[in-house]
Design an enzyme around this catalytic site. Structure first.
Site, PDB file in Angstrom:
ATOM      1  N   LYS A  33      49.341 -10.304   7.123  1.00 52.46           N
ATOM      2  CA  LYS A  33      49.264 -11.087   5.891  1.00 52.46           C
ATOM      3  C   LYS A  33      50.481 -11.985   5.775  1.00 52.46           C
ATOM      4  O   LYS A  33      51.558 -11.693   6.314  1.00 52.46           O
ATOM      5  CB  LYS A  33      49.138 -10.190   4.661  1.00 52.46           C
ATOM      6  CG  LYS A  33      50.344  -9.287   4.358  1.00 52.46           C
ATOM      7  CD  LYS A  33      51.269  -9.861   3.313  1.00 52.46           C
ATOM      8  CE  LYS A  33      52.329  -8.854   2.871  1.00 52.46           C
ATOM      9  NZ  LYS A  33      53.512  -9.478   2.251  1.00 52.46           N
ATOM     10  N   ALA A  81      58.503  -5.675  12.392  1.00 52.19           N
ATOM     11  CA  ALA A  81      59.596  -6.092  11.500  1.00 52.19           C
ATOM     12  C   ALA A  81      59.646  -7.604  11.351  1.00 52.19           C
ATOM     13  O   ALA A  81      60.688  -8.233  11.494  1.00 52.19           O
ATOM     14  CB  ALA A  81      60.936  -5.563  12.012  1.00 52.19           C
ATOM     15  N   LEU A 127      55.220  -9.580   8.077  1.00 53.89           N
ATOM     16  CA  LEU A 127      53.778  -9.837   8.102  1.00 53.89           C
ATOM     17  C   LEU A 127      52.969  -8.594   7.738  1.00 53.89           C
ATOM     18  O   LEU A 127      51.755  -8.569   7.919  1.00 53.89           O
ATOM     19  CB  LEU A 127      53.359 -10.342   9.486  1.00 53.89           C
ATOM     20  CG  LEU A 127      53.986 -11.666   9.930  1.00 53.89           C
ATOM     21  CD1 LEU A 127      53.629 -11.970  11.382  1.00 53.89           C
ATOM     22  CD2 LEU A 127      53.530 -12.812   9.021  1.00 53.89           C
ATOM     23  N   ALA A 128      53.636  -7.573   7.228  1.00 53.01           N
ATOM     24  CA  ALA A 128      52.987  -6.328   6.766  1.00 53.01           C
ATOM     25  C   ALA A 128      52.241  -5.602   7.870  1.00 53.01           C
ATOM     26  O   ALA A 128      51.237  -4.932   7.609  1.00 53.01           O
ATOM     27  CB  ALA A 128      52.050  -6.607   5.587  1.00 53.01           C
ATOM     28  N   GLY A 129      52.729  -5.679   9.096  1.00 52.32           N
ATOM     29  CA  GLY A 129      52.064  -4.995  10.199  1.00 52.32           C
ATOM     30  C   GLY A 129      51.979  -3.495   9.997  1.00 52.32           C
ATOM     31  O   GLY A 129      50.919  -2.885  10.192  1.00 52.32           O
ATOM     32  N   SER A 157      52.194  -1.807   7.122  1.00 49.58           N
ATOM     33  CA  SER A 157      51.341  -1.501   5.970  1.00 49.58           C
ATOM     34  C   SER A 157      49.871  -1.693   6.307  1.00 49.58           C
ATOM     35  O   SER A 157      49.010  -0.926   5.865  1.00 49.58           O
ATOM     36  CB  SER A 157      51.726  -2.389   4.782  1.00 49.58           C
ATOM     37  OG  SER A 157      53.027  -2.087   4.326  1.00 49.58           O
ATOM     38  N   ASP A 168      52.789  -2.551  -0.072  1.00 49.26           N
ATOM     39  CA  ASP A 168      51.831  -3.517   0.470  1.00 49.26           C
ATOM     40  C   ASP A 168      50.513  -2.872   0.899  1.00 49.26           C
ATOM     41  O   ASP A 168      49.541  -3.579   1.178  1.00 49.26           O
ATOM     42  CB  ASP A 168      52.430  -4.241   1.684  1.00 49.26           C
ATOM     43  CG  ASP A 168      53.356  -5.374   1.289  1.00 49.26           C
ATOM     44  OD1 ASP A 168      53.284  -5.812   0.121  1.00 49.26           O
ATOM     45  OD2 ASP A 168      54.147  -5.827   2.138  1.00 49.26           O
TER      46      ASP A 168
END
EC number: 2.7.1.148
Length: 283
Positions: A10, A96, A99-101, A103, A136
């Site tokens: 995201k 890190a 990009l909310a990887g 979450s 998130d």
């Protein structure tokens, strides 16, 4: 039985920090959008009652520090589940990166286990569980374009943002979200027009959207990491309709209505940074 879940990245089209709350968190307003850069999680039941996380990324922990592990553990404890599970994470979202990887992987784990274990949990119930792991996660469970406020955990769905091409660039640095928030002085921030951005998205107004994207945290991160500004400048030089840092960084994204411009930006940044992606928005 084996199932696979996608975990999309995201971006923050808008992010404002309003004030520090009495609970120590910051009151924020943000607009998120999902893009088609995604991790893939594969689930497989095990006979032994253990949690096994595997991945193709050397940067990702596979123990209790991993959000996916935490999601499995929380479900097992909450619903008294005595089953073993192996989850393989095919990592495509940079680690890190803002990009909310992590979450999104957590959200995919909750969705996948809800199906695999026939738990019958509603989306609201999944979001309640996910919010205990990361703020998130509720958004990542729902995906799409959305407005968030509070600490970021209150989510309201919006129409899908106007379709466009997006170039994501992650420089070779790490940014601590807690450090960024500790460094900021709310009264000195540039506050983006989140209301105007929301109206543009609701009206399907691409030009209006590109004119109102903004991130209050940009100046704080750029002060520590000037490369973020350098990437933005290059994107605009190559013809981006807008360029913005996502979240607390360090990833920067460019919005382009035309694929030819997006391709030019992609080619121009590929030699400047190793991690460059050409993607589109998801509905």
């Amino acid at each position: 039985m084996e199932i696979i879940e996608r975990a999309p990245a995201k971006i923050n089209l808008g992010l404002d920090v309003l004030h520090k709350r009495v609970d120590g968190y910051h009151e924020v307003e943000s607009i998120f959008a999902s893009v088609d850069l995604a991790d893939h999680l594969t689930f497989e039941n095990l006979e032994e009652d253990i949690i096994r996380i595997e991945t193709d990324s050397s940067f990702l922990p596979v123990d209790r520090r991993n959000h996916v592990y935490q999601a499995v553990d929380l479900l097992k404890r909450t619903y008294n589940i005595h089953k073993g599970i192996k989850i393989y994470i095919e990592k495509r979202i940079p680690v890190a990166a803002g990009l909310a990887g992590g979450s999104s992987d957590c959200a995919a784990a909750l969705r996948g286990l809800n199906k695999l274990w026939n738990l019958g949990l509603t989306m609201d119930e999944l979001c309640e569980i996910g919010s205990q792991i990361g703020m998130d996660v509720p958004y990542c469970l729902r995906g799409g374009t959305a407005f968030a406020n509070g600490r970021g955990e209150k989510i309201e769905a919006l129409p899908t943002m106007p379709q466009c091409w997006i170039v994501l660039v992650k420089p070779r640095i790490s940014v601590s979200t807690s450090t960024v928030f500790n460094d900021l002085a709310v009264d000195e921030l540039h506050h983006p027009d989140i209301a105007g951005l929301r109206i543009a998205i609701e009206n399907g107004d691409y030009t209006g959207m590109t004119q109102t994207v903004g991130n209050a945290l940009e100046s704080v991160t750029i002060a520590r990491h000037p490369i973020v500004q350098q990437i933005k400048d290059r994107m605009l030089k190559y013809g981006a309709d807008a360029a913005l840092m996502s979240g607390s960084g360090p990833t920067v994204f460019a919005l382009c209505e035309k694929k030819t411009r997006a391709q030019r930006i992609y080619n121009g940044l590929k030699g400047f940074c190793e991690e460059v992606y050409l993607v589109r928005t998801l509905k």
